[in-house]
Motif scaffolding. Structure first.
Motif, short mmCIF file in Angstrom:
data_model
loop_
_atom_site.label_atom_id
_atom_site.label_comp_id
_atom_site.label_asym_id
_atom_site.label_seq_id
_atom_site.Cartn_x
_atom_site.Cartn_y
_atom_site.Cartn_z
N ASN A 145 0.84 -1.19 0.00
CA ASN A 145 0.00 0.00 0.00
C ASN A 145 0.88 1.25 0.00
N VAL A 146 1.34 1.64 -1.17
CA VAL A 146 2.26 2.78 -1.31
C VAL A 146 1.57 4.09 -0.92
N SER A 147 0.26 4.14 -0.96
CA SER A 147 -0.46 5.36 -0.60
C SER A 147 -0.25 5.72 0.88
N LEU A 148 0.20 4.76 1.68
CA LEU A 148 0.51 5.07 3.09
C LEU A 148 1.63 6.11 3.19
N MET A 149 2.51 6.15 2.20
CA MET A 149 3.63 7.09 2.21
C MET A 149 3.15 8.54 2.03
N GLN A 150 1.93 8.73 1.56
CA GLN A 150 1.41 10.07 1.32
C GLN A 150 0.49 10.54 2.44
N GLN A 151 0.33 9.75 3.49
CA GLN A 151 -0.63 10.08 4.54
C GLN A 151 0.02 10.56 5.83
N GLY A 152 1.22 11.07 5.76
CA GLY A 152 1.86 11.61 6.95
C GLY A 152 2.96 10.70 7.47
N ALA A 153 3.65 11.21 8.48
CA ALA A 153 4.82 10.53 9.03
C ALA A 153 4.47 9.21 9.70
N LYS A 154 3.35 9.18 10.40
CA LYS A 154 2.95 7.96 11.09
C LYS A 154 2.67 6.81 10.11
N SER A 155 1.96 7.12 9.06
CA SER A 155 1.64 6.12 8.05
C SER A 155 2.89 5.69 7.28
#
Length: 188
Positions: free
Chosen positions: A64-74
Motif C-alpha cells: 500500500n504505497v499510498s501510506l507514504m502520502q498520509q503523513g509521518a505515522k503512516s
C-alpha cells in the motif's frame, strides 16, 4: 564394416566432480529449477506466517504505497512492514540453516547447501548467507534482475552451476542423498 551407431565414453566422475575440483565422489548438483521452486515456497511460507500474525493485513499494508502520502505515522508504518519482511526472511534462512542445514522447502525438495568439498556448513556461515539472500526481496529489481541473473548462473557451467550467493559464500547446492554419509548425518 560401418562404425558402431552407439559409442560408450567413460566419464571422470559426476558433473559436480568435473566442475568443482574437490567435490566428493558421487555428489550431484541440485537443478536450478528446484532451487527456484524451493525459494518461492519458503517466501510463501514466511509471508503466510506474517499474514496470520498481523491479522491478515500484512501483504495489503506491505504494498500500500499510498501510506507514504498520509503523513509521518503512516510512512513509518509502511517502512516497519518492509523491515519486518526483511527481518523475517533473514531470521528464517539463518536459523533453519543452523538447525537443519537448509530451509524447510529445500529439505522437502532434497536440496542440501554444503561447502564445495561436500562438508556441512558451520553455524557461522548461515548468517552471511541469509543476509545475501535479502537481495531477492528488494522491490522490483530483486526477483526480476538478481533472481533471473542467478537462475541463469545456476544453469551455467562457467559459473560452476552456482548462484552469486553460492560463489560469495563458497557453497554448493547439492542433492542431499548424493552427499557423503558423514555430511548426511549432520543434515537433520
Amino acid at each position: 564394416m560401418a562404425e558402431e551407431a552407439v559409442s560408450i565414453h567413460q566419464g571422470h566422475g559426476t558433473l559436480a566432480q568435473s566442475i568443482i575440483a574437490n567435490a566428493p565422489d558421487g555428489m550431484l548438483i541440485a537443478p536450478a529449477w528446484k532451487r527456484a521452486v524451493a525459494y518461492v515456497f519458503d517466501i510463501i511460507l514466511i509471508s503466510l506466517v506474517l499474514e496470520v500474525l498481523t491479522g491478515l493485513n500484512f501483504l495489503m499494508n506491505l504494498f500500500n504505497v499510498s501510506l507514504m502520502q498520509q503523513g509521518a505515522k503512516s510512512t513509518a508504518f509502511f517502512l516497519v512492514n518492509w523491515v519486518l519482511l526483511f527481518s523475517a526472511n533473514y531470521l528464517y534462512f539463518k536459523y533453519t540453516g543452523k538447525t537443519m542445514g537448509r530451509s524447510l522447502a529445500q529439505r522437502s525438495l532434497r536440496i542440501a547447501i554444503v561447502h564445495d568439498d561436500g562438508s556441512a556448513l558451520d553455524d557461522h556461515h548461515w548468517g552471511p548467507r541469509a543476509f545475501s539472500k535479502l537481495i531477492y526481496i528488494i522491490p522490483f529489481v530483486g526477483a526480476l534482475w538478481f533472481g533471473f541473473r542467478d537462475m541463469i548462473r545456476a544453469q551455467s557451467k562457467n559459473s560452476e552451476f552456482r548462484t552469486s550467493i553460492d560463489i560469495k559464500n563458497h557453497t554448493v547446492a547439492a542433492v542431499d542423498w548424493s552427499l557423503p554419509s558423514e555430511t548426511r548425518l549432520k543434515l537433520h
